[in-house]
Design a protein around this motif. Structure first.
Motif: not given
Ligand SMILES: Nc1nc2c(ncn2[C@@H]2O[C@H](COP(=O)(O)OP(=O)(O)OP(=O)(O)O)[C@@H](O)[C@H]2O)c(=O)[nH]1
Ligand SMILES: [Mg+2]
Length: 633
Positions: A521-535, A537-549
């Protein structure tokens, strides 16, 4: 040159001062009241030249029972004692008390002088002699000469001088590897010179111009001049009666009982662990927390005696005690002390100091075992015991000098021996006992293990957190130990993170898949990356260990934090960096607008990127433009 100090001892009026006067030509009674009343109140001094480079310093003490306190200040530093007993009166109470005090203080040797021999018939003299022998039995004076003397007729004086010379030669030379200490017995001022203190140098040496400290008062001064036996000298050594002219300290600030030593070395204490022997003649057993008069060196302080290995100390017994003092003293292990009961004022016992910086004692077999090591252990074991006591914080050699009986040379040798045998670890001048190191190592391993179990996706614990977990260890000691642990292989240190060497961030298949998607997600966004929450949300990730990832990607340097909440994938970021550098080489400078055009991004990304490049030291800002940092130089 030998330096030997002889003290008198004995009952009031038995002729001590008279004897000193006829031997030396010096009247030791210097106070007006003493001369008027014909009794000694305070200690007095004289010296006796015996030829062959042997000059005895003489301390004359009062015999009156009310002045035993002064007597104690006088005999603290003596090598030999002349126990004076008047032939006409024989053994009297202070004869016994003074003898006991000398015994408790471990005065090395001495003799008995039967004074006023002119007042006793020969048969009577023989009876007194017999009686005296009985009193001396089992003491350090047993078998020593008993010399009848008359100050009036002069009989026996030559024999006495001969005996004194002989004994003086048997006094062992004092150890030169020792910390200078002089318990002060007198303070006065001399017009034109200022403050003068006197005493017997108990250990080490002192020289003119050296800096000294008056303990426990924390007063520093300079040695302006030194005298022994009335002559100016350049230095004075252990065993010499010495007058020290101090520069930089008021007479009124110093008292008998203070100690002169090297600046900043000794530590004042209110607690002392010690052996205690109760005199067989003591009127009652020593009871727990009994309040006593504690005498050490030239000082007297009130104290309570805490018995550490029994419920009460019977007359004639010995045990371990902790003395809790009502005023601070400075002392070192192996120093001897005397205690007297508060009321009636009689000498009841004394002993040897073992620990001058003890913890508040609680009775336990471990404490008794520890004190036994301090009392009877080999020097190396004694130093080791102190290191064990200070624990993981370690000790500097200066700390150990203030709490062990060893001089600087001996201590260096002992510490080197312990380090060589792996029983202590050394970092520059800090020593930590091996057992404490091992305990810390185990604690560190346990703390790291627990951390990894809790945070499997984190690469390690921060050093600072580990240091806190280890009881907030001194930072230098901590870093030193961390190095050792890392060298041992069980733990690994990377930058500011510590982990078990065996720990790896391991992801299960699902986590790995999510990690890959997040990275993509970040690589493809290149020099205009998404915000963390946005990323997320987009991947449907919400669990706390996403922060750990996210943290894993950061730790592995696949994502770079450009500013708070703004992360770039490292590949497009490096690419952008290269393009900016190329642009700058050609155009020399770049504005925010150029940046937006060059990368095709909005201001939201252009500005943080420029700031990031400044921080990376690629560019440097000039007004609202940037140039290459190298070019700016
Ligand atoms: N006849 C005789 N009298 C002596 C002799 N030695 C001392 N005296 C006398 O004994 C008295 C006491 O003598 P000091 O020398 O003051 O006794 P001291 O032991 O110093 O007394 P304190 O210091 O008060 O304990 C004095 O009057 C002396 O003159 C001696 O050998 N023969
Ligand atoms: Mg006297």
């Amino acid at each position: 040159m030998r330096h030997v100090v002889v003290g008198t001892a004995g009952h009031i009026d038995h002729g001590k001062s008279t004897l000193v006067r006829v031997l030396t030509g010096i009247d030791p009674d210097r106070l007006k009241e003493e001369k008027e009343r014909g009794i000694t109140i305070d200690i007095g001094f004289a010296h006796l030249d015996l030829g062959d480079g042997l000059t005895l310093g003489i301390v004359d003490v009062p015999g009156h029972e009310r002045f035993v306190k002064n007597m104690l200040a006088g005999v603290g530093g003596i090598d030999l004692v002349m126990l004076v007993i008047a032939a006409d009166e024989g053994v009297m109470p202070q004869t016994r008390e003074h003898l006991a005090i000398c015994q408790l203080l471990r005065v090395k040797s001495g003799l008995v002088v039967l004074t006023k021999a002119d007042m006793a018939e020969p048969e009577w003299l023989e009876l007194v002699r017999e009686d005296v022998r009985g009193v001396l039995r089992g003491t350090f004076l047993e078998g020593r000469p008993i010399v009848p003397v008359s100050a009036k007729t002069g009989t026996g004086l030559d024999a006495l001088r001969r005996h004194l010379a002989e004994l003086a030669r048997t006094v062992p030379a004092r150890d030169t590897d020792a910390t200078f200490r002089l318990p002060i017995d007198r303070v006065f001022t001399i017009r034109g010179f200022g403050t003068v203190v006197t005493g017997t140098v108990a250990a080490g040496q002192v020289a003119v111009d050296e800096r000294v400290e008056v303990y426990p008062r924390q007063l520093q001064a300079k040695v302006r001049g030194l005298q022994t036996h009335g002559h100016a000298v350049a230095s004075a050594v252990a065993g010499q009666r010495t007058a020290v002219n101090l520069q930089g300290v008021e007479r009124a600030a110093i008292e008998r009982g203070d100690v002169l030593s090297l600046p900043g070395l000794l530590r004042a204490t209110f607690m002392l662990d010690a052996t205690c022997e109760q005199l067989a003649a003591a009127p009652t057993p020593l009871k727990p927390r009994q309040r006593v008069r504690f005498h050490i060196g030239t000082s007297e302080v009130m104290a309570r005696v805490h018995l550490l290995d029994r419920d009460q100390l019977e007359p004639g017994d010995r045990g371990y005690v902790q003395l809790r003092l009502e005023a601070p003293v400075v002392a070192l292990p192996r120093d001897r002390y005397v205690i007297r009961s508060y009321s009636p004022m009689v000498t009841i016992g004394g002993g040897e100091l073992l620990d001058v910086a003890p913890a508040k004692a609680r009775r336990s077999p471990a404490l008794v075992a520890r004190l036994a090591v301090l009392e009877r252990g080999e020097p190396e074991a004694v130093v080791e015991e102190h290191l064990r006591r200070v624990g993981p914080g370690g000790a500097r050699s200066a700390d150990l000098r203030a709490r062990t009986p060893f001089g600087p040379e001996a201590l260096r040798r002992l510490l080197a021996g312990l380090a060589g045998a792996g029983r202590a670890l050394v970092d520059r001048d800090s020593y930590v006992h091996a057992a404490a190191v091992e305990r810390l190592r185990e604690e560190a391993l346990a703390a790291l293990g627990a951390f990894h179990a809790r945070e499997p996706l984190k690469p390690g614990m921060s050093k600072e957190e580990l240091r806190t977990r280890l009881g907030g260890l001194d930072e230098r000691v901590f870093l030193f130990l961390l190095d050792r642990f890392a060298a041992g292989g069980a733990i690994a240190v990377e930058k500011d993170k510590v982990r078990l060497a065996s720990h790896q961030v391991r992801l299960d298949a699902q986590q790995q898949a999510r990690l890959d998607r997040l990275e993509a997600e970040f690589r493809e966004a290149g020099v205009a990356p998404p915000g963390v929450e946005e990323a997320f949300a987009k991947l449907g990730m919400t669990r706390p260990d996403e922060q750990a990832l996210l943290q894993v990607l950061l730790d592995e340097r696949r994502l770079v934090r450009v500013k708070e909440g703004l992360y770039f994938h490292v590949a497009p970021l490096r690419e952008a960096e290269a393009r900016v550098a190329a642009f700058l080489r050609e155009k020399k400078e770049i504005s925010p607008q150029d940046m937006k055009d060059l990368l095709g991004v909005s201001r939201k990304y252009a500005i943080p990127l420029l700031e990031y490049l400044d921080a990376q030291r690629l560019t440097v800002r000039l007004g609202d433009r940037r140039v290459l940092r190298d070019a700016a130089r």
